[in-house]
Design a protein around this motif. Structure first.
Motif, PDB file in Angstrom:
ATOM      1  N   VAL A   1     -59.206  63.366  26.323  1.00 26.69           N
ATOM      2  CA  VAL A   1     -58.771  64.121  27.486  1.00 26.69           C
ATOM      3  C   VAL A   1     -59.968  64.882  28.027  1.00 26.69           C
ATOM      4  O   VAL A   1     -60.820  65.348  27.258  1.00 26.69           O
ATOM      5  CB  VAL A   1     -57.615  65.078  27.126  1.00 26.69           C
ATOM      6  N   GLU A   2     -60.037  64.988  29.312  1.00 26.80           N
ATOM      7  CA  GLU A   2     -61.139  65.697  29.951  1.00 26.80           C
ATOM      8  C   GLU A   2     -61.423  67.027  29.254  1.00 26.80           C
ATOM      9  O   GLU A   2     -60.516  67.719  28.814  1.00 26.80           O
ATOM     10  CB  GLU A   2     -60.799  65.946  31.417  1.00 26.80           C
ATOM     11  N   LYS A   3     -62.707  67.332  29.131  1.00 24.03           N
ATOM     12  CA  LYS A   3     -63.248  68.545  28.526  1.00 24.03           C
ATOM     13  C   LYS A   3     -63.373  68.457  27.005  1.00 24.03           C
ATOM     14  O   LYS A   3     -63.968  69.357  26.391  1.00 24.03           O
ATOM     15  CB  LYS A   3     -62.461  69.801  28.919  1.00 24.03           C
ATOM     16  N   GLU A   4     -62.824  67.418  26.422  1.00 21.13           N
ATOM     17  CA  GLU A   4     -63.049  67.214  24.986  1.00 21.13           C
ATOM     18  C   GLU A   4     -64.464  66.729  24.765  1.00 21.13           C
ATOM     19  O   GLU A   4     -65.065  66.067  25.617  1.00 21.13           O
ATOM     20  CB  GLU A   4     -62.081  66.169  24.428  1.00 21.13           C
ATOM     21  N   ASP A   5     -65.008  67.019  23.575  1.00 20.47           N
ATOM     22  CA  ASP A   5     -66.277  66.434  23.149  1.00 20.47           C
ATOM     23  C   ASP A   5     -65.991  65.098  22.477  1.00 20.47           C
ATOM     24  O   ASP A   5     -64.949  64.926  21.830  1.00 20.47           O
ATOM     25  CB  ASP A   5     -66.983  67.357  22.155  1.00 20.47           C
ATOM     26  N   VAL A   6     -66.919  64.152  22.640  1.00 22.16           N
ATOM     27  CA  VAL A   6     -66.707  62.841  22.020  1.00 22.16           C
ATOM     28  C   VAL A   6     -68.051  62.319  21.510  1.00 22.16           C
ATOM     29  O   VAL A   6     -69.080  62.495  22.165  1.00 22.16           O
ATOM     30  CB  VAL A   6     -66.066  61.847  23.021  1.00 22.16           C
ATOM     31  N   THR A   7     -68.011  61.709  20.340  1.00 25.76           N
ATOM     32  CA  THR A   7     -69.222  61.126  19.753  1.00 25.76           C
ATOM     33  C   THR A   7     -69.054  59.629  19.605  1.00 25.76           C
ATOM     34  O   THR A   7     -68.052  59.163  19.045  1.00 25.76           O
ATOM     35  CB  THR A   7     -69.537  61.747  18.391  1.00 25.76           C
ATOM     36  N   LEU A   8     -70.023  58.897  20.108  1.00 25.95           N
ATOM     37  CA  LEU A   8     -70.053  57.447  19.989  1.00 25.95           C
ATOM     38  C   LEU A   8     -71.044  57.080  18.887  1.00 25.95           C
ATOM     39  O   LEU A   8     -72.200  57.518  18.920  1.00 25.95           O
ATOM     40  CB  LEU A   8     -70.481  56.822  21.320  1.00 25.95           C
ATOM     41  N   ASP A   9     -70.572  56.301  17.942  1.00 27.30           N
ATOM     42  CA  ASP A   9     -71.394  55.971  16.777  1.00 27.30           C
ATOM     43  C   ASP A   9     -72.200  54.702  16.994  1.00 27.30           C
ATOM     44  O   ASP A   9     -71.749  53.757  17.642  1.00 27.30           O
ATOM     45  CB  ASP A   9     -70.502  55.779  15.540  1.00 27.30           C
ATOM     46  N   CYS A  10     -73.383  54.684  16.404  1.00 27.18           N
ATOM     47  CA  CYS A  10     -74.236  53.497  16.443  1.00 27.18           C
ATOM     48  C   CYS A  10     -75.001  53.410  15.121  1.00 27.18           C
ATOM     49  O   CYS A  10     -75.676  54.373  14.735  1.00 27.18           O
ATOM     50  CB  CYS A  10     -75.212  53.579  17.603  1.00 27.18           C
ATOM     51  N   VAL A  11     -74.889  52.286  14.467  1.00 28.19           N
ATOM     52  CA  VAL A  11     -75.645  52.020  13.246  1.00 28.19           C
ATOM     53  C   VAL A  11     -76.475  50.765  13.463  1.00 28.19           C
ATOM     54  O   VAL A  11     -75.973  49.790  14.016  1.00 28.19           O
ATOM     55  CB  VAL A  11     -74.694  51.833  12.039  1.00 28.19           C
ATOM     56  N   TYR A  12     -77.714  50.799  13.044  1.00 32.06           N
ATOM     57  CA  TYR A  12     -78.587  49.661  13.293  1.00 32.06           C
ATOM     58  C   TYR A  12     -79.199  49.163  11.984  1.00 32.06           C
ATOM     59  O   TYR A  12     -79.241  49.886  10.984  1.00 32.06           O
ATOM     60  CB  TYR A  12     -79.684  50.034  14.290  1.00 32.06           C
ATOM     61  N   GLU A  13     -79.655  47.930  12.006  1.00 33.04           N
ATOM     62  CA  GLU A  13     -80.340  47.327  10.870  1.00 33.04           C
ATOM     63  C   GLU A  13     -81.635  46.710  11.354  1.00 33.04           C
ATOM     64  O   GLU A  13     -81.635  45.928  12.308  1.00 33.04           O
ATOM     65  CB  GLU A  13     -79.492  46.220  10.231  1.00 33.04           C
ATOM     66  N   THR A  14     -82.701  47.032  10.682  1.00 27.83           N
ATOM     67  CA  THR A  14     -83.980  46.382  10.925  1.00 27.83           C
ATOM     68  C   THR A  14     -84.902  46.677   9.759  1.00 27.83           C
ATOM     69  O   THR A  14     -84.798  47.734   9.142  1.00 27.83           O
ATOM     70  CB  THR A  14     -84.626  46.864  12.238  1.00 27.83           C
TER      71      THR A  14
END
Lengths: 115, 113
Positions: free
Chosen positions: A14-27
């Motif tokens: 909902v608007e005004k909420e904080d949100v975190t998008l996850d990213c995991v990488y391999e190299t």
């Protein structure tokens, strides 16, 4: 293997909420770059940030912030006080030195921000 | 005008037809790429070129070919289109001094019936 995993397929807030998008990488490369791109409903792809593997400083740009942790091979993206205009698909990407820094993308996370 | 221009923007074709997607850029970048986007799969690299004389296969090159006619032009061909090549195709460029940072065209939506 070079790989980017975005485990969250869709997130709804909902608007005004904080949100975190996850990213995991391999190299196995020690030299590489990490990126986030945004694809709004109009379909174009917009560059958001570039981070090199030797710089683990977190970065803040307005409501956007990025947390890079080599220890966990993660490069997470947080939107503070989300807005409807943040609704988009967000892609995390990796450019390793091997292969000349060609860019590999994760599957993307679709973010819905409801008013 | 867009710095990276793709034509056509939309195309509907039939199985077995030859299709060419064209990309031109005014950014002066040496590196050019073709990606394919499918729902749930992100963007996958088809071919890339680091300069006019350099062409490389990406992860999904089967069924595709490319031509780098000049520094500014990079074309993608489907010699005999099939339905599972229905997708959104993006051309991108990147500067040599900032490798990996991509500047995208607006995309070409291809439907193969």
């Amino acid at each position: 293997a070079q790989k980017v995993t975005q485990a969250q397929t869709e997130i709804s807030v909902v608007e005004k909420e904080d949100v975190t998008l996850d990213c995991v990488y391999e190299t196995r490369d020690t030299t590489y770059y990490l990126f986030w791109y945004k694809q709004p409903p109009s379909g174009e792809l917009v560059f958001l940030i570039r981070r090199n593997s030797f710089d683990e400083q977190n970065e803040i740009s307005g409501r956007y912030s990025w947390n890079f942790q080599k220890s966990t091979s993660s490069f997470n993206f947080t939107i503070t006080a989300s807005q409807v205009v943040d609704s988009a698909v967000y892609f995390c990407a990796l450019s390793p030195h091997t292969g000349g820094f060609k860019t590999i993308f994760g599957a993307g996370t679709r973010l819905f921000v409801k008013a | 005008d867009a710095d990276v221009t793709q034509t056509p923007r939309n195309r509907i074709t039939k199985t077995g037809k030859r299709i060419m997607l064209e990309c031109s850029q005014t950014k002066g970048h040496d590196r050019m790429y073709w990606y394919r986007q499918d729902p749930g799969l992100g963007l996958r690299l088809i071919y890339y070129s680091f300069d006019v004389k350099d062409i490389n296969k990406g992860e999904i090159s089967d069924g595709y070919s490319v031509s780098r006619q000049a520094q500014a032009k990079f074309s993608l061909s489907l010699e005999s289109a099939i339905p599972n090549q229905t997708a959104l195709y993006f051309c991108a460029t990147s500067p040599g001094q900032r490798p990996g940072e991509l500047f995208f065209g607006e995309g070409s939506r291809l439907t193969v019936l």
